[in-house]
Design an enzyme around this catalytic site. Structure first.
Site, PDB file in Angstrom:
ATOM      1  N   CYS A   7       0.860  -1.186   0.000  1.00  0.00           N
ATOM      2  CA  CYS A   7       0.000   0.000   0.000  1.00  0.00           C
ATOM      3  C   CYS A   7       0.896   1.235   0.000  1.00  0.00           C
ATOM      4  O   CYS A   7       2.121   1.118  -0.155  1.00  0.00           O
ATOM      5  CB  CYS A   7      -0.980  -0.007   1.168  1.00  0.00           C
ATOM      6  SG  CYS A   7      -0.217   0.040   2.802  1.00  0.00           S
ATOM      7  N   ARG A  13      -3.058  -0.514   5.649  1.00  0.00           N
ATOM      8  CA  ARG A  13      -3.712  -1.626   4.937  1.00  0.00           C
ATOM      9  C   ARG A  13      -2.806  -2.843   4.741  1.00  0.00           C
ATOM     10  O   ARG A  13      -3.203  -3.969   5.038  1.00  0.00           O
ATOM     11  CB  ARG A  13      -4.231  -1.147   3.566  1.00  0.00           C
ATOM     12  CG  ARG A  13      -5.349  -0.140   3.661  1.00  0.00           C
ATOM     13  CD  ARG A  13      -5.550   0.600   2.359  1.00  0.00           C
ATOM     14  NE  ARG A  13      -4.413   1.462   2.057  1.00  0.00           N
ATOM     15  CZ  ARG A  13      -4.258   2.145   0.928  1.00  0.00           C
ATOM     16  NH1 ARG A  13      -5.176   2.046  -0.010  1.00  0.00           N
ATOM     17  NH2 ARG A  13      -3.209   2.913   0.751  1.00  0.00           N
ATOM     18  N   ASP A 124      -9.086   2.849   2.568  1.00  0.00           N
ATOM     19  CA  ASP A 124      -7.887   3.361   3.246  1.00  0.00           C
ATOM     20  C   ASP A 124      -8.286   4.063   4.543  1.00  0.00           C
ATOM     21  O   ASP A 124      -8.878   5.138   4.505  1.00  0.00           O
ATOM     22  CB  ASP A 124      -7.164   4.338   2.314  1.00  0.00           C
ATOM     23  CG  ASP A 124      -5.830   4.789   2.888  1.00  0.00           C
ATOM     24  OD1 ASP A 124      -5.560   4.482   4.069  1.00  0.00           O
ATOM     25  OD2 ASP A 124      -5.073   5.441   2.155  1.00  0.00           O
TER      26      ASP A 124
END
Ligand code: 4NP
Length: 154
Positions: A7, A13, A124
């Site tokens: 990410c 994440r 996110d």
């Protein structure tokens, strides 16, 4: 076989994905055959621990971040890994740009295999602080990657 989740910051994440996938490997007795790690596309958070929200949700689910620190992805990772899995369209653009020729096919999007959710990003939580949404979204997608990996072991 080696799997890397990616990410932007490698603090929200992808470390969550790493910890959850590692648990799937443990329960399926695959830790000898499959390794998992995670990386950042940026160096913004380099050396930092996972976000407190990620650490909290991992704790709630009795998962361990294994002392993870944010690590930018580098060229060698594309040769070392068998699968490099991005969390959103921006990650995918970045990964496809920097993947060496011949290693492009290793780069996949997290929901490539999730029926009815192809093309969707993992939310996110950096912006929303909804770490549970991120967890639930990963919970849906990761078993398909476990099956994918299992089918490719000898
Ligand atoms: P992650 O979340 O990519 O899931 O680790 C973010 C971490 C840091 C930033 C954005 C998203 N940032 O803008 O610094």
């Amino acid at each position: 076989m080696k799997v890397i989740f990616v990410c932007l910051g490698n603090i929200c994440r992808s470390p969550m994905a790493e910890a959850m996938f590692y648990q799937l490997l443990v329960t399926n007795h695959l830790t000898d055959q499959v390794s998992v790690s995670s990386r950042a596309t940026s160096s913004e958070e380099e050396g930092n621990r996972p976000h407190p929200g990620t650490r909290q949700i991992l704790e709630e689910h009795h998962l361990d971040d294994r002392g993870h620190r944010s690590t930018p992805i580098k060229r060698q990772d594309f040769y070392d890994a068998d699968l490099i899995i991005g969390m959103d369209a921006m990650n995918m653009r970045h990964l496809r740009t920097i993947a060496p020729k011949g290693e492009q096919d290793k780069v996949r999007a997290i929901n490539d295999l999730t029926p009815g959710h192809q093309g969707e990003p993992i939310p996110d939580p950096w912006y929303t602080l909804r770490f549970d949404d991120t967890y639930n979204s990963l919970k849906r997608s990761l078993p398909y990657w476990l099956d994918y990996v299992k089918e490719r072991l000898d």
